[in-house]
Design a protein around this motif. Structure first.
Motif, short mmCIF file in Angstrom:
data_model
loop_
_atom_site.label_atom_id
_atom_site.label_comp_id
_atom_site.label_asym_id
_atom_site.label_seq_id
_atom_site.Cartn_x
_atom_site.Cartn_y
_atom_site.Cartn_z
N PHE A 271 0.37 -1.29 -0.36
CA PHE A 271 -0.10 0.08 0.54
C PHE A 271 1.20 1.33 0.19
O PHE A 271 2.12 0.92 0.66
N ARG A 273 0.25 5.28 0.97
CA ARG A 273 -0.56 6.04 1.69
C ARG A 273 0.08 7.35 1.91
O ARG A 273 1.37 7.86 2.44
N VAL A 288 -4.86 9.47 1.95
CA VAL A 288 -5.46 9.31 1.14
C VAL A 288 -4.58 7.18 0.34
O VAL A 288 -3.28 6.85 0.19
N GLU A 290 -3.59 3.69 -1.11
CA GLU A 290 -3.84 3.13 -2.48
C GLU A 290 -2.98 1.65 -2.72
O GLU A 290 -2.03 1.34 -2.50
N GLU A 291 -3.57 0.99 -3.33
CA GLU A 291 -2.90 -0.47 -3.36
C GLU A 291 -1.96 -0.36 -4.50
O GLU A 291 -2.57 0.14 -5.74
N ILE A 292 -0.67 -1.07 -4.80
CA ILE A 292 0.20 -0.74 -5.15
C ILE A 292 0.38 -2.25 -5.27
O ILE A 292 0.48 -3.30 -5.10
N ASP A 343 -10.26 -0.60 3.33
CA ASP A 343 -10.75 -1.38 2.10
C ASP A 343 -10.58 -3.29 2.20
O ASP A 343 -11.31 -2.92 1.64
#
Length: 425
Positions: A271, A273, A288, A290-292, A343
């Motif tokens: 992730f 962040r 925010v 986001e999965e990477i 999430d």
């Protein structure tokens, strides 16, 4: 001692002199497959030891906050296709007590506050899942004595009890990361620089500012201060003197974002962040998420760290920060108590449940059980009369049952000094 154990196993024990739980909602501090029925019919006791129901049940103790209902997550899960049912007992460290015996294992007590009375549920756990930090903010929230009891009773656990005990002190873990960096190189394993002070007396040499000072084991973001000059550093040293503990310092890195690589069993996730608040801690406040993609570099970090303290880190994550110069710095490693992002929380919890079932199946293989009274009698020095009996055996959880002749033939191959030793391959 035997009398007290039998008394506790037989049902709830009302102990009015025990401490009450921290709030009136502690009645939900434990979970079980039948907990929904306890409100109207009273406490549900475990089946007697040695009974058929007890033999088909394995008790899983989950140490976690009541925010996650692990009984619901494990609902319907069984070992070896139905050989054993899983009963979940859930509580926080603060609501647990135990006693361990070298000859009979560990007896765990869960304190439940119900109708003005403390009710103690007692049981012997077959497996433990720890999802809570073994150390809290203050000295009263140090539960390493519970870990010692579980280790004394040789109770299998995820993560391993050895790794959880070693993770109780952050500098101890960081020392292992330093050894990893020396072996892998600074480019492959970019660990942030850090200094350790055993007490305030050694906090005399002024580091380069700004620095982040971490007081004590500094869990969950507590005890961390960003210091910009030597005057503030001396003020923090006086706080360390009053707290009577150690401190560490590391350079403050203006972060563009932070990266988290987590591992649950054999599943990896990463992730990114990005903070949208003014807090200097990039992992706090609004951000925010986001999965990477999992790169080979990230996977190598997690794989190497999962082998710390002899392995046993089935649930863990590596925390890193990406500076304004796009350079990555590994900050710390977290173990079994790592927080799950909302999430992907449900999916990750299911993966943890799958991991526990896999571990429990390895720990408790299906057992051989005779299907007739005649077969049940063939447990002592009666192998010589085996051929005069027609016995059928079954493997719990197996797909088929051999015939009497097949059972006798394979048993003869398995005999050991005239004693029946179990059979079917």
């Amino acid at each position: 001692m035997e009398f007290l154990q039998k008394l506790k196993i037989s049902g709830g024990v009302n102990l009015s002199n025990l401490r009450p739980s921290r709030d009136n909602e502690r009645t939900t501090s434990f979970s079980s497959t039948a907990s929904s029925k306890t409100d109207s019919k009273g406490d549900v006791s475990l089946p007697p030891r040695g009974s058929p129901a007890a033999k088909k049940m394995k008790i899983l103790l989950v140490i976690d906050s009541p925010d996650t209902d692990w009984a619901k997550i494990f609902k319907g899960r069984q070992l070896h296709g139905g050989t054993y049912d899983i009963r979940v007992e859930q509580a926080e460290f603060g609501d647990l007590n135990l006693a361990s015996y070298s000859d009979s294992g560990t007896m765990v007590d869960i304190q439940v506050y119900r109708e003005g009375t403390v009710v103690v549920r007692s049981f012997r756990p077959d497996f433990v899942l720890i999802r809570q930090s073994v150390r809290g903010i203050g000295p009263k929230e140090d539960y390493r004595n519970i870990l010692l009891g579980l280790q004394f009773g040789n109770v299998p656990c995820v993560n391993s009890l050895t790794s959880i005990y070693n993770f109780a002190e952050k500098p101890w873990v960081f020392a292992q990361l330093i050894q990893l960096q020396k072996r892998l190189g600074k480019d492959a394993f970019p660990l942030v620089e850090q200094a350790y002070y055993p007490n305030y007396k050694e906090m005399l040499i002024t580091p380069k500012f700004p620095v982040v000072v971490k007081v004590g084991h500094a869990n969950g973001g507590y005890g961390k201060v960003c210091v910009h000059n030597h005057r503030s550093f001396q003020d923090i040293a006086s706080i360390v003197a009053l707290s009577d503990t150690y401190a560490t310092t590391e350079p403050f890195i203006p972060g563009k974002c932070d990266v988290r690589i987590q591992k649950i069993g054999t599943h990896y996730r990463a992730f990114k962040r990005t903070s949208i608040s003014d807090n200097w801690k990039t992992n706090t406040g609004s951000a925010v998420l986001e999965e990477i993609e999992i790169t080979d570099r990230y996977k190598m970090w997690v794989d190497e760290c999962s082998q710390l303290f002899g392995g046993g880190l089935d649930i863990m994550c590596v925390e890193a920060i990406v500076g304004k110069d796009n350079k990555e710095y590994i900050i710390e490693v977290n173990d079994t108590a790592m927080r799950l992002f909302s999430d992907t929380q449900d999916e990750d919890q299911r993966r943890i449940a799958d991991l526990i079932v896999e571990k429990m199946e390895k720990q408790y293989p299906p057992k051989l059980e005779p299907s007739t009274a005649t077969g049940a009698a063939l447990t002592g020095n009666c192998y010589k009369s085996l051929q005069s009996f027609q016995c059928a055996f079954k493997v719990l959880g197996g797909s088929s049952t051999p015939s009497a002749s097949e059972g006798a033939t394979k048993t003869e191959k398995k005999k050991n000094g005239g004693l029946f030793s179990g059979l079917i391959e």
